[in-house]
Write a protein that holds these residues in place. Structure first.
Motif: not given
Length: 429
Positions: A247-248, A251, A292, A295-296, A299
């Motif tokens: 998933d990183r 991302d 994801l 993390l979005a 970010r």
């Protein structure tokens, strides 16, 4: 009716056509990233309604591209077709028919083909520099990406071929068997890591010095090789690390795509609910897993990201009974009565859209309820005691699409797919 009945009735809006997404588009507003989930990889309604919403986002809100839970090389062939590139198939179905990785039905299906054909039609009416693309976010295409890099370098940068060959030859003894490579990393450290890093550094530098679609694609393929190598090393050790590597990687790929398209670019993401819905609102977060959607939000900020989940109560789905097994149309039994799906079945219209309020949230959005997740491997007879993720609905998503009864996705006829990746997580999401 459960104690949530009045809350469901107050929040649910009937979903009868694409025009009913108006309230959701208002919520999207100026957001840069909209992630559209699915509760399975084999359900017609999830794919079709997700496509209808995406068409509106591209036409009315100028979203720049669709990034999917798929492999970069496969999706690049579709991207070239929908953007009317020279030498690409005129019908995107031809590009989708070349998908070889199991489960092929995940993207080689009529629903995805219909959307890709619409996107090509839409792009034909726009200038080339603003045509919307289709890209893969996933990490699995190690050998395919290596081959794509070699083809690119032989044509454009022959002096860099030795670095790519060194990486390719390092992986060659494992005969494109990811599990064999993963097992080897237990005894040979760091296996092919050094060769991959050398290749990645060179291609990253070239892409930054002279931007362009071909150099960007080569760089991204190198990032896939690097991510896949880390993923397979982590996979063999077990635990949450391989999920987090994957998933990183997705991302980071999404971030590179947004940078590549420019500062005003916007992205639609198609992936399973387990990737789209914020992991911190589930037991995934308790296990130290990220995804994801989380993390979005971290970010870009929560105001710039909209997460949409999907769910259903019963119907049929396309899946396999084991990793690499033939696809089957399976019956999805009625969901647990006390689950989110059970609650919505009792009180919501058969097709509904929920756009969650930001404040003064009812219990339905703040309580923890089990929420079904069906992967590419599915055993209906085990459904009642597996396949459910404890979820705080209002924290996991910003909105939710509900379909009481669903049908299986319509798979395209493609050759039988080889299986190189072992199953590494329970839902196969």
């Amino acid at each position: 009716m459960s104690r949530y009945g009045d809350e469901v009735a107050a929040l649910a809006a009937p979903l009868e056509g694409a025009g009913d997404f108006d309230v959701l588009l208002d919520r999207v507003g100026t957001a840069r990233v909209v992630m559209l989930g699915e509760a399975s990889h084999g359900t017609h309604e999830f794919y079709r309604w997700r496509a209808q919403l995406t068409e509106r986002l591209i036409e009315e809100a100028a979203f720049s591209f669709v990034a999917v839970e798929g492999d970069w090389p496969d999706c690049e062939r579709v991207d070239r077709s929908v953007r009317l590139e020279d030498g690409a198939p005129e019908d995107p179905r031809a590009a989708l028919a070349t998908f070889e990785r199991w489960p092929t039905w995940m993207w080689a299906n009529d629903e995805t083909a219909d959307f890709a054909q619409w996107l090509r039609w839409h792009n034909a009416q726009t200038e080339p520099e603003v045509r919307a693309g289709v890209h893969g976010l996933d990490v699995y295409s190690l050998w395919e990406s290596l081959r794509e890099i070699l083809v690119h370098l032989r044509e454009h940068d022959p002096e860099q071929v030795p670095a790519a060959l060194a990486a390719y030859q390092c992986f060659e003894p494992y005969t494109e068997d990811a599990q064999l490579y993963a097992l080897a990393t237990r005894f040979v450290e760091p296996a092919c890591e050094n060769e991959v890093v050398d290749l990645l550094v060179q291609l990253r530098r070239q892409a930054q010095e002279a931007d362009g679609p071909a150099r960007f694609a080569a760089w991204q393929n190198a990032e896939v090789v690097s991510g896949a190598e880390r993923y397979y090393r982590a996979m063999i050790r077990g635990g949450r690390e391989s999920w987090n590597v994957r998933d990183r990687h997705m991302d980071a790929t999404l971030a590179r795509l947004l940078d590549h398209y420019g500062p005003e670019s916007k992205a639609v993401v198609w992936a399973h609910n387990t990737h789209v819905g914020d992991a911190r609102a589930t037991d995934m977060g308790e296990r130290g897993e990220v995804n994801l959607g989380q993390l979005a939000r971290e970010r870009y900020g929560e105001d710039d990201v909209v997460l949409l989940g999907f769910g259903s109560h019963h119907g049929t789905v396309l899946a396999g009974d084991g990793w690499g097994a033939p696809m089957e149309e399976m019956v999805v039994p009625p969901a647990r009565e006390t689950s989110l799906e059970g609650v919505l079945h009792a009180a919501a219209p058969r097709r509904s859209l929920f756009v969650f309020p930001r404040d003064d949230r009812p219990d339905l959005l703040t309580d923890t309820l089990d929420h079904r997740a069906i992967g590419v491997v599915y055993h209906p007879e085990r459904d009642q005691w597996s396949n459910y993720v404890p979820t705080t609905l209002g924290d996991r998503y910003d909105a939710f699409c509900w379909f009481d009864e669903t049908t299986a996705v319509r798979a395209m006829r493609v050759p039988a797919a080889p299986v190189f990746e072992p199953e590494t997580y329970p839902t196969g999401a």
